[in-house]
Design a protein around this motif. Structure first.
Motif, PDB file in Angstrom:
ATOM      1  N   LEU A  21       0.810  -1.214   0.000  1.00 14.76           N
ATOM      2  CA  LEU A  21       0.000   0.000   0.000  1.00 14.76           C
ATOM      3  C   LEU A  21       0.845   1.267   0.000  1.00 14.76           C
ATOM      4  O   LEU A  21       0.529   2.237  -0.693  1.00 14.76           O
ATOM      5  CB  LEU A  21      -0.956  -0.004   1.191  1.00 14.76           C
ATOM      6  N   ARG A  22       1.942   1.288   0.767  1.00  7.09           N
ATOM      7  CA  ARG A  22       2.774   2.486   0.812  1.00  7.09           C
ATOM      8  C   ARG A  22       3.377   2.789  -0.569  1.00  7.09           C
ATOM      9  O   ARG A  22       3.412   3.949  -1.004  1.00  7.09           O
ATOM     10  CB  ARG A  22       3.891   2.300   1.845  1.00  7.09           C
ATOM     11  N   ALA A  46       3.007   2.274   7.009  1.00  4.65           N
ATOM     12  CA  ALA A  46       4.182   1.413   7.150  1.00  4.65           C
ATOM     13  C   ALA A  46       4.544   0.770   5.815  1.00  4.65           C
ATOM     14  O   ALA A  46       3.657   0.283   5.102  1.00  4.65           O
ATOM     15  CB  ALA A  46       3.912   0.335   8.194  1.00  4.65           C
ATOM     16  N   PRO A  47       5.825   0.773   5.450  1.00  4.75           N
ATOM     17  CA  PRO A  47       6.244   0.163   4.177  1.00  4.75           C
ATOM     18  C   PRO A  47       5.898  -1.314   4.079  1.00  4.75           C
ATOM     19  O   PRO A  47       5.773  -1.851   2.974  1.00  4.75           O
ATOM     20  CB  PRO A  47       7.762   0.378   4.179  1.00  4.75           C
ATOM     21  N   VAL A  48       5.726  -1.976   5.214  1.00  2.00           N
ATOM     22  CA  VAL A  48       5.474  -3.425   5.196  1.00  2.00           C
ATOM     23  C   VAL A  48       3.993  -3.754   5.071  1.00  2.00           C
ATOM     24  O   VAL A  48       3.631  -4.929   4.950  1.00  2.00           O
ATOM     25  CB  VAL A  48       6.027  -4.084   6.482  1.00  2.00           C
ATOM     26  N   LEU A  49       3.118  -2.741   5.076  1.00  2.00           N
ATOM     27  CA  LEU A  49       1.679  -2.991   5.019  1.00  2.00           C
ATOM     28  C   LEU A  49       1.284  -3.481   3.633  1.00  2.00           C
ATOM     29  O   LEU A  49       1.465  -2.779   2.637  1.00  2.00           O
ATOM     30  CB  LEU A  49       0.902  -1.718   5.370  1.00  2.00           C
ATOM     31  N   ALA A  86      -2.719   5.236   6.914  1.00  2.00           N
ATOM     32  CA  ALA A  86      -3.280   3.907   6.688  1.00  2.00           C
ATOM     33  C   ALA A  86      -2.704   2.927   7.692  1.00  2.00           C
ATOM     34  O   ALA A  86      -1.507   2.952   7.995  1.00  2.00           O
ATOM     35  CB  ALA A  86      -2.996   3.428   5.271  1.00  2.00           C
ATOM     36  N   GLU A  87      -3.584   2.087   8.232  1.00  2.44           N
ATOM     37  CA  GLU A  87      -3.149   1.013   9.134  1.00  2.44           C
ATOM     38  C   GLU A  87      -4.142  -0.129   9.020  1.00  2.44           C
ATOM     39  O   GLU A  87      -5.269   0.041   8.542  1.00  2.44           O
ATOM     40  CB  GLU A  87      -3.060   1.508  10.574  1.00  2.44           C
TER      41      GLU A  87
END
Length: 235
Positions: A92-93, A119-122, A159-160
């Motif tokens: 997403l990021r 978060a880059p890992v999302l 975003a989360e």
């Protein structure tokens, strides 16, 4: 059919406009460097500046042409195959960064800054073109309506996600909206600028979030307090 054609035109219009603006800039810069070369006035710094501009503008043109191609392919899938576009794993990021970058100099011209809190890992399962459409329409509205005539503005995208729900908050510190506009913001063909808009952008966003993704979107804000869109999508 009219609504479908208008929707296709609306979605292609933004990347097409950015691409045309980039081509115009590149054409102007090319003419200037050619004149300097012909007059034997071209310096090394002139050439370096031109090459930097050419690199940035051609990358912008390529990105927006790619986006048009993906949009056309998504519409073709729906029209020919009769189904929804293919879902895949999305970072997403990275997707948000790509959408912001696709606006190129429009952000600079508007004096707008974008604060991305994701978060880059999302990662999520979704349709790339759907999320591009949602985010592009939100950013375009901020630039065209929220920051009009101001020369500055701040967009915040947060975003989360947990195991069951993706939450995305979009805010700007622009002109905001009155209660009547907020109530009709997702209506088809509703626009506060009939000369430059078809009023389909937010209607498409609403349908993608609520129908395609099974989520919900809420519009908030007030005059002078910016716009706020809260999106929740089940994972």
């Amino acid at each position: 059919l009219g609504v479908l054609v208008a929707g296709v035109a609306h979605e292609i219009n933004t990347p097409l406009g950015v691409g045309l603006a980039a081509i115009s800039t590149l054409q102007q810069q090319s003419a200037e460097i050619a004149d300097r070369f012909a007059a034997r006035q071209m310096t090394q710094s002139n050439l370096q500046a031109y090459l930097a501009t050419a690199t940035a503008e051609t990358a912008l043109i390529r990105a927006n042409l790619d986006r048009i191609g993906k949009l056309v392919d998504a519409f073709r899938q729906v029209a020919v195959l009769g189904g929804t576009p293919t879902r895949r794993r999305l970072a997403l990021r990275t997707l948000i960064d790509e959408v912001v970058a696709s606006f190129g100099t429009r952000l600079v011209t508007a004096g707008a800054k974008v604060d991305i809190r994701c978060a880059p890992v999302l990662e999520i399962d979704g349709v790339h073109a759907d999320w591009t459409t949602i985010l592009s329409n939100l950013v375009a509205n901020s630039l065209h309506h929220g920051f009009a005539g101001r020369g500055h503005g701040l967009i915040t995208i947060s975003a989360e996600a947990d195991s069951r729900l993706l939450t995305l908050d979009y805010r700007d510190d622009g002109a905001g909206m009155g209660a009547e506009v907020r109530q009709r913001i997702f209506d088809p063909f509703f626009s506060t600028d009939l000369q430059h808009g078809m009023g389909l952008g937010m209607h498409l966003v609403y349908n993608l979030v609520t129908q395609r993704m099974g989520g919900r979107i809420v519009c908030g804000g007030a005059p002078g307090e910016g716009a706020h869109f809260h999106i929740e999508v089940p994972l």
